[in-house]
Design a protein around this motif. Structure first.
Motif, PDB file in Angstrom:
ATOM      1  N   ASN A   1     -17.611  50.630 -30.727  1.00 37.68           N
ATOM      2  CA  ASN A   1     -16.705  51.798 -30.973  1.00 37.68           C
ATOM      3  C   ASN A   1     -17.219  53.300 -31.580  1.00 37.68           C
ATOM      4  O   ASN A   1     -16.532  54.153 -31.427  1.00 37.68           O
ATOM      5  CB  ASN A   1     -15.605  51.429 -31.899  1.00 37.68           C
ATOM      6  N   GLU A   2     -18.387  52.952 -32.265  1.00 42.04           N
ATOM      7  CA  GLU A   2     -19.148  54.216 -32.676  1.00 42.04           C
ATOM      8  C   GLU A   2     -20.150  54.660 -32.053  1.00 42.04           C
ATOM      9  O   GLU A   2     -20.963  55.548 -32.612  1.00 42.04           O
ATOM     10  CB  GLU A   2     -19.202  54.104 -34.238  1.00 42.04           C
TER      11      GLU A   2
ATOM     12  N   ALA B   1     -18.007  55.194 -40.070  1.00 40.23           N
ATOM     13  CA  ALA B   1     -17.002  55.382 -38.749  1.00 40.23           C
ATOM     14  C   ALA B   1     -16.157  56.489 -39.262  1.00 40.23           C
ATOM     15  O   ALA B   1     -15.221  56.923 -38.255  1.00 40.23           O
ATOM     16  CB  ALA B   1     -16.147  54.178 -38.956  1.00 40.23           C
ATOM     17  N   ALA B   2     -16.587  57.431 -40.132  1.00 41.65           N
ATOM     18  CA  ALA B   2     -15.530  58.686 -40.238  1.00 41.65           C
ATOM     19  C   ALA B   2     -15.933  59.494 -39.061  1.00 41.65           C
ATOM     20  O   ALA B   2     -16.887  59.809 -38.661  1.00 41.65           O
ATOM     21  CB  ALA B   2     -16.095  59.335 -41.617  1.00 41.65           C
ATOM     22  N   SER B   3     -14.833  60.263 -38.941  1.00 39.77           N
ATOM     23  CA  SER B   3     -14.858  61.090 -37.677  1.00 39.77           C
ATOM     24  C   SER B   3     -15.768  62.103 -37.987  1.00 39.77           C
ATOM     25  O   SER B   3     -16.433  62.865 -36.968  1.00 39.77           O
ATOM     26  CB  SER B   3     -13.597  61.808 -37.544  1.00 39.77           C
ATOM     27  N   TRP B   4     -16.271  62.845 -39.220  1.00 39.23           N
ATOM     28  CA  TRP B   4     -17.103  63.759 -39.376  1.00 39.23           C
ATOM     29  C   TRP B   4     -18.612  63.312 -39.377  1.00 39.23           C
ATOM     30  O   TRP B   4     -19.661  64.118 -39.570  1.00 39.23           O
ATOM     31  CB  TRP B   4     -16.901  64.373 -40.563  1.00 39.23           C
ATOM     32  N   ALA B   5     -18.802  61.906 -39.277  1.00 39.06           N
ATOM     33  CA  ALA B   5     -20.283  61.411 -39.547  1.00 39.06           C
ATOM     34  C   ALA B   5     -21.217  61.570 -38.376  1.00 39.06           C
ATOM     35  O   ALA B   5     -20.849  61.754 -37.152  1.00 39.06           O
ATOM     36  CB  ALA B   5     -19.907  59.926 -39.652  1.00 39.06           C
ATOM     37  N   PRO B   6     -22.312  61.820 -38.784  1.00 37.92           N
ATOM     38  CA  PRO B   6     -23.622  62.311 -37.721  1.00 37.92           C
ATOM     39  C   PRO B   6     -23.971  60.870 -37.227  1.00 37.92           C
ATOM     40  O   PRO B   6     -23.651  59.752 -37.758  1.00 37.92           O
ATOM     41  CB  PRO B   6     -24.335  62.851 -38.278  1.00 37.92           C
ATOM     42  N   ALA B   7     -24.638  60.890 -36.259  1.00 39.57           N
ATOM     43  CA  ALA B   7     -25.517  59.510 -35.971  1.00 39.57           C
ATOM     44  C   ALA B   7     -26.611  59.310 -36.969  1.00 39.57           C
ATOM     45  O   ALA B   7     -27.139  60.320 -37.480  1.00 39.57           O
ATOM     46  CB  ALA B   7     -25.940  59.551 -34.518  1.00 39.57           C
TER      47      ALA B   7
END
Length: 195
Positions: free
Chosen positions: A11-12, A24-30
């Motif tokens: 999912n991520e 999993a946060a929407s703002w998170a980078p890889a």
């Protein structure tokens, strides 16, 4: 537990680049470490019949193609340099996030996932052949001399913990009994002399 872990990576991950979010946060980078951990997870999912082997290989190939084609330069907005990668990458562009370091340990974790992929995808179809080809290219372009600490000082001739274009090598190198041990095995296996 295994399936829920796999679902995080499924999912991520970025659908085109294959890179995996740090959280999993929407703002998170890889994170390149998350990406390295994700590569075996896709193969395990194929073994458990949660996805097909072709789907797992497809995600893996996208990931390796992304890293193979990514910008390797000393520029502050590249993806990596000298065969190593920035710890955090923007999900939209795949380039450096937060002025983070070119991380030897996280690059190592990514490469461990790539080595796993090279060994697991041993089929003769074009996807699995390309995975093995790209894995060899990515491992072969790591310039270990670039991250080797100078010959003097407490951390002489160790592998530096990281590098930034703004400050150069970190002041500390990997030494002692810790997670950095696998870096020396990886370095010896991919061409670093005098490790």
């Amino acid at each position: 537990l295994q399936k829920k872990t796999f679902l995080y990576f499924l999912n991520e991950h970025h659908p085109e680049k294959g890179i995996v979010k740090d959280r999993a946060a929407s703002w998170a980078p890889a994170s390149i470490a998350s990406t390295g951990f994700g590569l075996p997870c896709f193969a395990i999912a194929a073994e458990r019949n949660w996805i097909s082997r072709d789907e797992a290989a497809g995600i893996t190939l996208k990931t390796l193609r992304f890293f193979d084609g990514s910008v390797q330069s000393a520029d502050t907005s590249a993806t990596g340099y000298k065969g190593f990668y920035y710890h955090f990458l923007r999900m939209n562009s795949g380039t450096r996030e937060w002025k983070c370091e070119l991380s030897t340990i996280d690059t190592g974790l990514l490469m461990m996932g790539i080595i796993f992929s090279r060994n697991y995808y041993n089929g003769e179809n074009t996807t699995e052949q390309e995975i093995r080809l790209l894995a060899g290219k990515l491992l072969g372009r790591m310039d270990w001399s670039f991250v080797q600490m100078p010959d003097t000082g407490k951390h002489a001739k160790t592998i530096s913990m990281g590098w930034t274009p703004e400050k150069g090598l970190h002041n500390f190198g990997w030494s002692g009994y810790n997670e950095g041990l696998f870096l020396y095995i990886l370095a010896a296996g991919t061409g670093m002399e005098n490790v």
